[in-house]
Design a protein around this motif. Structure first.
Motif, PDB file in Angstrom:
ATOM      1  N   GLY A  51       0.732  -1.168  -0.134  1.00 32.06           N
ATOM      2  CA  GLY A  51       0.005   0.092   0.019  1.00 32.06           C
ATOM      3  C   GLY A  51       0.924   1.337  -0.230  1.00 32.06           C
ATOM      4  N   PRO A  52       0.321   2.358   0.310  1.00 29.55           N
ATOM      5  CA  PRO A  52       0.802   3.675   0.181  1.00 29.55           C
ATOM      6  C   PRO A  52       1.945   3.897   1.280  1.00 29.55           C
ATOM      7  CG  PRO A  52      -1.167   4.002   0.608  1.00 29.55           C
ATOM      8  CD  PRO A  52      -1.127   2.438   0.494  1.00 29.55           C
ATOM      9  N   ASP A  53       1.925   3.037   2.365  1.00 24.84           N
ATOM     10  CA  ASP A  53       2.642   3.450   3.491  1.00 24.84           C
ATOM     11  C   ASP A  53       3.172   2.207   4.240  1.00 24.84           C
ATOM     12  OD1 ASP A  53       0.669   2.716   5.403  1.00 24.84           O
ATOM     13  OD2 ASP A  53       0.060   4.907   5.559  1.00 24.84           O
ATOM     14  N   ASP A  54       3.482   2.194   5.280  1.00 22.71           N
ATOM     15  CA  ASP A  54       4.041   0.876   5.996  1.00 22.71           C
ATOM     16  C   ASP A  54       3.008  -0.073   6.811  1.00 22.71           C
ATOM     17  OD1 ASP A  54       3.977   2.242   8.353  1.00 22.71           O
ATOM     18  OD2 ASP A  54       5.912   1.730   9.214  1.00 22.71           O
ATOM     19  N   CYS A  55       1.810   0.733   6.960  1.00 18.77           N
ATOM     20  CA  CYS A  55       0.701   0.087   7.353  1.00 18.77           C
ATOM     21  C   CYS A  55       0.930  -0.498   8.978  1.00 18.77           C
ATOM     22  CB  CYS A  55      -0.065  -1.142   6.476  1.00 18.77           C
ATOM     23  SG  CYS A  55      -1.581  -1.582   7.048  1.00 18.77           S
ATOM     24  N   TYR A  56       1.746   0.370   9.659  1.00 22.04           N
ATOM     25  CA  TYR A  56       1.997  -0.170  10.961  1.00 22.04           C
ATOM     26  C   TYR A  56       2.833  -1.122  11.070  1.00 22.04           C
ATOM     27  CZ  TYR A  56      -1.432   3.367  12.358  1.00 22.04           C
ATOM     28  OH  TYR A  56      -2.181   4.574  12.340  1.00 22.04           O
ATOM     29  N   GLY A  57       3.815  -1.449  10.029  1.00 18.45           N
ATOM     30  CA  GLY A  57       4.700  -2.634   9.987  1.00 18.45           C
ATOM     31  C   GLY A  57       4.401  -3.652   9.199  1.00 18.45           C
ATOM     32  N   ILE A  58       3.120  -3.802   8.894  1.00 25.54           N
ATOM     33  CA  ILE A  58       2.695  -4.942   8.009  1.00 25.54           C
ATOM     34  C   ILE A  58       3.424  -4.864   6.845  1.00 25.54           C
ATOM     35  CG2 ILE A  58       0.779  -6.058   7.135  1.00 25.54           C
ATOM     36  CD1 ILE A  58      -0.947  -4.842   9.139  1.00 25.54           C
ATOM     37  N   ALA A  59       3.655  -3.823   6.102  1.00 27.46           N
ATOM     38  CA  ALA A  59       4.580  -4.018   4.668  1.00 27.46           C
ATOM     39  C   ALA A  59       5.956  -4.518   5.205  1.00 27.46           C
ATOM     40  CB  ALA A  59       4.476  -2.625   4.352  1.00 27.46           C
ATOM     41  N   GLY A  60       6.563  -4.329   6.226  1.00 30.97           N
ATOM     42  CA  GLY A  60       7.935  -5.072   6.447  1.00 30.97           C
ATOM     43  C   GLY A  60       7.866  -6.266   6.720  1.00 30.97           C
ATOM     44  N   THR A  61       6.792  -6.882   7.235  1.00 26.73           N
ATOM     45  CA  THR A  61       6.381  -8.292   7.516  1.00 26.73           C
ATOM     46  C   THR A  61       6.168  -8.909   6.054  1.00 26.73           C
ATOM     47  OG1 THR A  61       5.557  -7.875   9.702  1.00 26.73           O
ATOM     48  CG2 THR A  61       5.024 -10.074   8.667  1.00 26.73           C
ATOM     49  N   LEU A  62       5.487  -8.046   5.303  1.00 21.37           N
ATOM     50  CA  LEU A  62       5.247  -8.632   3.837  1.00 21.37           C
ATOM     51  C   LEU A  62       6.454  -8.931   3.190  1.00 21.37           C
ATOM     52  CD1 LEU A  62       3.214  -9.563   1.567  1.00 21.37           C
ATOM     53  CD2 LEU A  62       2.872  -7.041   1.343  1.00 21.37           C
ATOM     54  N   VAL A  63       7.311  -7.905   3.285  1.00 23.38           N
ATOM     55  CA  VAL A  63       8.897  -8.118   2.528  1.00 23.38           C
ATOM     56  C   VAL A  63       9.512  -9.168   2.979  1.00 23.38           C
ATOM     57  CG1 VAL A  63      10.922  -6.926   2.319  1.00 23.38           C
ATOM     58  CG2 VAL A  63       9.101  -5.490   2.136  1.00 23.38           C
ATOM     59  N   HIS A  64       9.367  -9.289   4.353  1.00 28.58           N
ATOM     60  CA  HIS A  64      10.197 -10.529   4.829  1.00 28.58           C
ATOM     61  C   HIS A  64       9.569 -11.869   4.164  1.00 28.58           C
ATOM     62  CE1 HIS A  64      12.863  -8.239   7.063  1.00 28.58           C
ATOM     63  NE2 HIS A  64      11.978  -7.788   7.846  1.00 28.58           N
ATOM     64  N   LEU A  65       8.340 -12.185   4.158  1.00 27.75           N
ATOM     65  CA  LEU A  65       7.468 -13.054   3.939  1.00 27.75           C
ATOM     66  C   LEU A  65       7.728 -13.518   2.318  1.00 27.75           C
ATOM     67  CD1 LEU A  65       5.364 -15.387   4.150  1.00 27.75           C
ATOM     68  CD2 LEU A  65       3.811 -13.727   3.427  1.00 27.75           C
ATOM     69  N   ILE A  66       7.935 -12.358   1.648  1.00 26.31           N
ATOM     70  CA  ILE A  66       8.110 -12.364   0.259  1.00 26.31           C
ATOM     71  C   ILE A  66       9.601 -12.886  -0.040  1.00 26.31           C
ATOM     72  CG2 ILE A  66       8.654 -11.287  -2.041  1.00 26.31           C
ATOM     73  CD1 ILE A  66       6.325  -9.613  -1.247  1.00 26.31           C
ATOM     74  N   GLU A  67      10.470 -12.609   0.931  1.00 22.31           N
ATOM     75  CA  GLU A  67      11.793 -13.028   0.693  1.00 22.31           C
ATOM     76  C   GLU A  67      12.118 -14.258   1.063  1.00 22.31           C
ATOM     77  OE1 GLU A  67      14.178  -8.816   1.391  1.00 22.31           O
ATOM     78  OE2 GLU A  67      13.731  -9.982   3.130  1.00 22.31           O
ATOM     79  N   THR A  68      11.184 -14.929   1.525  1.00 23.41           N
ATOM     80  CA  THR A  68      11.309 -16.640   1.905  1.00 23.41           C
ATOM     81  C   THR A  68      11.155 -17.510   0.850  1.00 23.41           C
ATOM     82  OG1 THR A  68       8.924 -17.145   2.414  1.00 23.41           O
ATOM     83  CG2 THR A  68      10.400 -16.201   4.281  1.00 23.41           C
TER      84      THR A  68
END
Length: 101
Positions: A51-68
């Motif tokens: 989305g347009p921002d980090d969504c309270y850290g959820i976007a960072g979690t999404l990055v880490h999931l994708i990187e698996t």
């Protein structure tokens, strides 16, 4: 694609910081329901959900999931105009350019 990944992707991009607490909690639960690692196909689909921002850290979690995802970097689709900086973060980590809208 596993059902839990499909559910997350079908919900669309992550909301921004002014979304309701219920919406943010729902998306966080959807994301944590996805077991690791993800397949290259799943990683490519998940990369469209920033989305347009980090969504309270959820976007960072999404990055880490994708990187698996194992193996070579998946071919990513256009992340869309709402992807904020997170699609660029993935591209930089994977050493590749993502398509732009």
């Amino acid at each position: 694609m596993r059902p839990e990944v499909h559910t997350f992707v079908a919900a669309g991009p992550l909301p921004d910081w002014d979304a309701s607490e219920e919406e943010i909690d729902r998306r966080a639960r959807q994301l944590t329901a996805i077991s690791r690692p993800v397949t290259p196909e799943e990683a490519a689909a998940l990369a469209t959900c920033f989305g347009p921002d980090d969504c309270y850290g959820i976007a960072g979690t999404l990055v880490h999931l994708i990187e698996t995802t194992p193996g070579p970097v998946p071919q990513l689709e256009d992340p869309g105009p709402e992807s904020g900086d997170w699609a660029e973060v993935l591209g930089a980590r994977w050493g590749s350019e993502l398509p732009t809208a």
